[in-house]
Design an enzyme around this catalytic site. Structure first.
Site, PDB file in Angstrom:
ATOM      1  N   LYS A  94      61.072  79.085  20.980  1.00 39.46           N
ATOM      2  CA  LYS A  94      60.346  78.247  21.940  1.00 39.46           C
ATOM      3  C   LYS A  94      61.296  77.975  23.100  1.00 39.46           C
ATOM      4  CE  LYS A  94      56.406  75.769  22.029  1.00 39.46           C
ATOM      5  NZ  LYS A  94      55.076  76.114  21.552  1.00 39.46           N
ATOM      6  N   GLY A 194      43.135  63.778  23.167  1.00 38.60           N
ATOM      7  CA  GLY A 194      43.632  64.833  24.062  1.00 38.60           C
ATOM      8  C   GLY A 194      42.555  65.883  24.244  1.00 38.60           C
ATOM      9  N   GLY A 196      42.452  68.428  26.581  1.00 40.08           N
ATOM     10  CA  GLY A 196      42.949  69.432  27.526  1.00 40.08           C
ATOM     11  C   GLY A 196      42.367  70.793  27.200  1.00 40.08           C
ATOM     12  N   VAL A 198      42.831  72.906  24.754  1.00 39.86           N
ATOM     13  CA  VAL A 198      42.365  73.106  23.374  1.00 39.86           C
ATOM     14  C   VAL A 198      41.334  72.041  22.991  1.00 39.86           C
ATOM     15  CG1 VAL A 198      43.058  73.276  20.954  1.00 39.86           C
ATOM     16  CG2 VAL A 198      44.604  74.086  22.736  1.00 39.86           C
TER      17      VAL A 198
END
Ligand code: NAD
Length: 366
Positions: A94, A194, A196, A198
């Site tokens: 990552k 959330g 967003g 997804v």
């Protein structure tokens, strides 16, 4: 072991890298800086036994460099488990770029970052994560082939988020079946935190099944938009974690299951997209189990995105992406059943399957 005797603060001073609690035998950690563009990035390569390390780049305005280091280490380790449990021949890696994407992200900065990725010679493949767009990956692609998640116009598999959402939906249904005896989401109260890339798609899928979706976000505009589109209720209460519901779907940032929230949670299932939902897997996993809350391990059910970008490396198509992502349902159910039979947490069960796969491959490589 050093991590057992030093406090977190002492660790920061005395053992800044190898002694970090989040440092878990990472193979390589690369610090990248470029003064001209303002780039400050860290690439974490956790494990490459199964294949090249693949994981997105997160750009975030971290409170400190320590937070950025901790984040990249936790996230890259999580990617190793995600690829292994999903059966992909990939390792875990990552990257984080420090800074507010709205303020400092430029094509020049992304190009410079891409050049750093290139110096790793294919040991690490990047992709998009929070704060990144497909167009940023297209910019990186100009200077290195070691990038996925590029636009379909440039030969990539496009935005991975809808596939991630589909996998989370599959994992949520499997966890619902385990908890309630059938996998129907109709009538279930689902808190999506959330909305967003997804989260919105997850709301769409759940609403299509007549679930009662309640949405929370810090972005009021998004709340209005998504509520209108799918008939979802906007959460206006004081404390989302104390809300009574069937399912909690964390789709914002990680570590929301922590010392503060765990005693408040009144849901039966936790299944969401965010990485590293458990602040401490050794503490909060067992506590959820004790409370009888079914937890669908995040790295297992949010693997749709990596399945999608892996297609760019392996060259498989839409149908295979869909069937591999659908399989998250079976894997989740298997793991929940196995963890019950063995009286261990689902997280521990999923991790041990992933570790076994890596151990077998390591033996073959000797
Ligand atoms: P995103 O940036 O598009 O969406 C995140 C949303 O969360 C935004 O709408 C933001 O306003 C909201 N948010 C931020 N802080 C919040 C808070 N405190 N309370 C409520 N809402 C808050 O990100 P995304 O691509 O949708 O990813 C969501 C999560 O899933 C991230 O943790 C990401 O790492 C993880 N994930 C994403 C993918 C993918 O394919 N995009 C794959 C695997 C994991």
């Amino acid at each position: 072991m050093i991590t057992e005797v030093l406090t977190a603060n002492q660790l920061k001073k005395e053992a800044p890298v190898f002694g970090q609690l989040s440092f878990d035998n990472h193979e390589q950690v690369v610090f990248c800086q470029d003064k001209d563009t303002g780039l400050k990035a860290i690439i974490g390569v956790h494990n490459t036994i199964l294949g090249p390390a693949l994981g997105g780049t997160r750009m975030y305005d971290y409170a400190s460099e320590w937070d950025a280091l901790n984040d990249v280490l936790r996230l890259s380790r999580g990617m190793t488990y995600k690829a292994a449990i999903t059966g992909l021949n990939l390792g875990g890696g990552k990257a984080v770029i420090i800074g507010d994407p709205k303020k400092i992200k430029t094509p020049e900065l992304m190009t410079r970052f891409g050049k750093f990725v290139h110096t790793l010679g294919g040991k690490y493949y990047t992709a998009e994560d929070v704060g990144m767009e497909t167009s940023d990956m297209d910019t990186v692609r100009e200077v290195t082939p070691y990038v996925t998640g590029i636009s379909e116009a440039k030969g990539g598999a496009g935005n991975p988020s809808p596939v991630t959402a589909y996998g989370v939906y599959m994992g949520m249904k499997a966890a619902t079946k385990f908890a309630y005896g059938n996998d129907a989401l109709a009538g279930k109260r689902i808190l999506v935190q959330g909305i967003g890339h997804v989260g919105e798609e997850l709301v769409r899928l759940a609403a299509e099944e007549d679930a009662k979706v309640i949405i929370a976000d810090i972005n009021e505009e998004r709340l209005q938009e998504v509520s209108k589109k799918y008939g979802a209720e906007i959460y206006r209460g004081e404390d989302l974690y104390a809300e009574t519901a069937d399912i909690y779907a964390p789709c914002a940032l990680g570590a929301t299951v922590n010392d503060d929230t765990i005693n408040k949670l009144k849901v039966k299932v936790i299944a969401g997209a965010a990485n590293n939902q458990l602040a401490n897997e050794n503490i909060h996993g067992p506590l959820l189990q004790k409370k009888g809350i079914v937890y669908a391990p995040d790295f297992l059910i949010n693997a749709g995105g990596i399945i999608n970008v892996y297609a760019e490396i392996e060259g498989y198509g839409r149908e295979e992406i869909k069937s591999k992502t659908e399989n998250i349902y079976n894997t989740t159910l298997d793991i929940l059943n196995k963890s019950k039979a063995m009286n261990i947490t689902a997280n521990a069960s999923a991790m041990s399957i992933a570790e076994d796969r890596i151990a077998v491959r390591k033996k073959e490589q000797l």
